[in-house]
Design an enzyme around this catalytic site. Sequence first.
Site, PDB file in Angstrom:
ATOM      1  N   ASP A 318      18.784  -5.652 -12.870  1.00 33.74           N
ATOM      2  CA  ASP A 318      18.480  -4.810 -11.719  1.00 33.74           C
ATOM      3  C   ASP A 318      17.897  -5.688 -10.605  1.00 33.74           C
ATOM      4  O   ASP A 318      17.523  -6.843 -10.821  1.00 33.74           O
ATOM      5  CB  ASP A 318      17.526  -3.669 -12.125  1.00 33.74           C
ATOM      6  CG  ASP A 318      17.621  -2.475 -11.175  1.00 33.74           C
ATOM      7  OD1 ASP A 318      18.146  -2.624 -10.058  1.00 33.74           O
ATOM      8  OD2 ASP A 318      17.136  -1.376 -11.544  1.00 33.74           O
ATOM      9  N   GLU A 513      13.185   5.953  -6.036  1.00 31.41           N
ATOM     10  CA  GLU A 513      12.423   5.071  -6.930  1.00 31.41           C
ATOM     11  C   GLU A 513      10.915   5.301  -6.818  1.00 31.41           C
ATOM     12  O   GLU A 513      10.469   6.446  -6.705  1.00 31.41           O
ATOM     13  CB  GLU A 513      12.821   3.613  -6.695  1.00 31.41           C
ATOM     14  CG  GLU A 513      14.333   3.412  -6.940  1.00 31.41           C
ATOM     15  CD  GLU A 513      14.765   1.979  -6.902  1.00 31.41           C
ATOM     16  OE1 GLU A 513      14.163   1.165  -7.604  1.00 31.41           O
ATOM     17  OE2 GLU A 513      15.735   1.671  -6.183  1.00 31.41           O
TER      18      GLU A 513
HETATM   19  C1  BGC Z   1      17.708   0.374  -8.753  1.00 32.15           C
HETATM   20  C2  BGC Z   1      19.101   0.481  -9.309  1.00 32.15           C
HETATM   21  C3  BGC Z   1      20.103   0.155  -8.243  1.00 32.15           C
HETATM   22  C4  BGC Z   1      19.801  -1.202  -7.652  1.00 32.15           C
HETATM   23  C5  BGC Z   1      20.752  -1.618  -6.558  1.00 32.15           C
HETATM   24  C6  BGC Z   1      17.478  -0.918  -8.018  1.00 32.15           C
HETATM   25  O1  BGC Z   1      16.244  -0.929  -7.355  1.00 32.15           O
HETATM   26  O2  BGC Z   1      16.782   0.498  -9.815  1.00 32.15           O
HETATM   27  O3  BGC Z   1      19.316   1.761  -9.835  1.00 32.15           O
HETATM   28  O4  BGC Z   1      21.399   0.209  -8.766  1.00 32.15           O
HETATM   29  O5  BGC Z   1      18.505  -1.186  -7.106  1.00 32.15           O
HETATM   30  O6  BGC Z   1      20.544  -0.938  -5.385  1.00 32.15           O
HETATM   31  C1  BGC Z   2      17.481  -1.786  -1.517  1.00 30.80           C
HETATM   32  C2  BGC Z   2      17.695  -0.934  -2.725  1.00 30.80           C
HETATM   33  C3  BGC Z   2      16.968  -1.526  -3.869  1.00 30.80           C
HETATM   34  C4  BGC Z   2      15.512  -1.729  -3.521  1.00 30.80           C
HETATM   35  C5  BGC Z   2      14.778  -2.372  -4.661  1.00 30.80           C
HETATM   36  C6  BGC Z   2      16.013  -1.911  -1.252  1.00 30.80           C
HETATM   37  O1  BGC Z   2      15.768  -2.708  -0.118  1.00 30.80           O
HETATM   38  O2  BGC Z   2      18.137  -1.270  -0.419  1.00 30.80           O
HETATM   39  O3  BGC Z   2      19.030  -0.818  -3.045  1.00 30.80           O
HETATM   40  O4  BGC Z   2      17.100  -0.706  -4.977  1.00 30.80           O
HETATM   41  O5  BGC Z   2      15.357  -2.467  -2.345  1.00 30.80           O
HETATM   42  O6  BGC Z   2      13.422  -2.555  -4.389  1.00 30.80           O
END
Ligand code: BGC
Ligand code: BGC
Length: 661
Positions: A318, A513
């Site tokens: 991830d 998130e």
């Molecule tokens: C998330 C994932 C996601 C990835 C890419 C991460 O922060 O936990 O679910 O696919 O970002 O955006």
């Molecule tokens: C991205 C997300 C990712 C996240 C993780 C963001 O800046 O756009 O896709 O999951 O950072 O912390």
Amino acid sequence: MLFNRTLLARASAVFLLGTAMLAQADTATVQAWPDRSAAVKVDAALEARVEQLLNGLSLRQKIGQMTQPEIRAITPDQVREYAIGSILNGGGGWPGNNINATPADWRALSEAFQIAALEATPGIPLIWGIDAVHGNNNVRGAVIYPHNIGLGASGNAQLVRDIGRATARAVRATGQQWAFAPTLAVVQHVRWGRTYESFGNDPALVARLGRAAVEGLQENLAQGIGVLASAKHFVGDGGTRHGTDQGITRATPEQLAKTHGAGYIATLDAGVQTVMASYSSWTDTRSATPNGKMHGNRELLTDVLKQRLAFDGLIVSDWDAIGQVPGCKNDDCVPAVLAGTDVFMVPFEWKRFIDNTLRAVQDGRIPMSRIDDAVRRILRVKLRAGLAMDGKVRETDATFATDADRALARRAVRESLVLLKHKPGLLPLPASSRVLVVGAAADNIHNQTGGWSRTWQGHETTNADFPAATSLLAALRQRLGSGNVVFDADGSREDPAKFSAVVAVLAEKPYAEMAGDIGLTSSLKHSRRYPEQLAALQRVAGRGAPVVTLLYSGRPLDVNDAANRSDAFIAAWLPGSEGAGLVDALVAPEAGKTWPGFSARLRFPWPGGPCQFSTHPDPKATGADKPWWPVGGGLSGFEKTASPAKALPEWPEPKGICPVL
Ligand code: BGC
Ligand code: BGC
């Protein structure tokens, strides 16, 4: 015991020569999972091609295959120079950093990257991963389907499969071949900001719908029609203590496998090609062993997933998750390589990741066999993905957001609504109704779509960012006629008595998130977080017109005060771009058609008070801890008696913080 486990894990690593090798460590953790290894079918011709391609790669190129930068941080020229094997765009990553990029712009960028990749490594295309978690939700004009929590409430696997298929087409139409979906979390605490990405609290439901999602997404993969799906986040993401995002899941090996693992077995059976590791940690409560971050857990990633479960696709890390493994940084993590990760989502610090990993192999800290296992899996998945070898994206705008897709999303909305309260005969509203609409969210698409919609968090947008989407207000106007729908956002201007009904909308501000976690000092009481919404409802309630209230939310919430001021109350979850689906449930259909009522049911208990966070409340609970509705709850709308029969208790938040459950 600990010593033995380590020894066994080491021993199994020695056999890590390829996926056909099925040597298994014999630990309690491994034994808790079913032995699927016999199910592996080997396609000899494909494997021969994999070996041939692998043998043609230098070590640097192999590590390039394992590296996944973000499109904001890499150019096609760099893809060529570093022989990069995959890229991603995160939530809110668009071509040229332009939120208005068209599907054609996405395709053009995809072709530029792909042509560069094929020049660097002839015969080995690049794969581009995108968070298409409810439709191709990053892209302007996309049809946005209900988030998984709503699809879970529908319980309809065929619907989920159809949405997967339609999403795959929309993703291919913008030039990506890999969707980071479905989420298979089995949520235990609704404090978690990702609760809405989950189908429900029942492992069997998550398994059934997760499987359907993969079947839809990957359908006709080899023909270049489906996309690679990603079962995420392995494993235990939905079980963290207090629902803290990226936190610690405490469980026995059996609980981990049976509760949190159910979706993985089912999606492996459906042939899922990629699995994303979880940011979370696992503590084994049987042996009292804190196993730490999943990204460093070789026993689960390799001994369980790759060997016991015979997963022969690839594991992707991830976003910058490797940096959380002790002793690691975002650009340097030998333990994650050794644990079994194959593709490294290193969005920005990818160059140093390549250098550091190269050095670790040269120094002997990473065996060549581990690198070859990773690249073999990557190549195998690519060969299975039906990628065009000239780099061209064949789809057109015409396949991106079709009328049929909108109709599908509209039906999904209707099938996902849970009716929690109803006065018999109120719904459906007659098509001749004059309706007063209150609540700012009634005219705000981003409240309908939630997080992972155009942007990561989902709240930075205006309705102009969702062309072709329909708000509830717009859909009501279409159905009842503009003259019969009056909008009064805070309920202060109009006299409800002049209308046949009030439609009120409550909503959570979108989140994704950790930003969506309800912290330990807060509660589930919606009116506490959004007092102005209850105030608007209070202005119109009991003033001569029945009130139908809808809640847009990523989780069940304590809404007793709002429900008491409503004659009907609907949990609409995060329904997406098609407000007409809401109206299909609210308003009587045209003559000759029958009103479907409400078929969706709760997959999480609905709290009866502010502190009921657990998705498995104590069945003997009373008072504020007793759910309003249990799992399976919800009305059809055809009942002859009012439900609930009397007002719900309006519990205050406890002084201080909610008791920790
Ligand atoms: C998330 C994932 C996601 C990835 C890419 C991460 O922060 O936990 O679910 O696919 O970002 O955006
Ligand atoms: C991205 C997300 C990712 C996240 C993780 C963001 O800046 O756009 O896709 O999951 O950072 O912390």
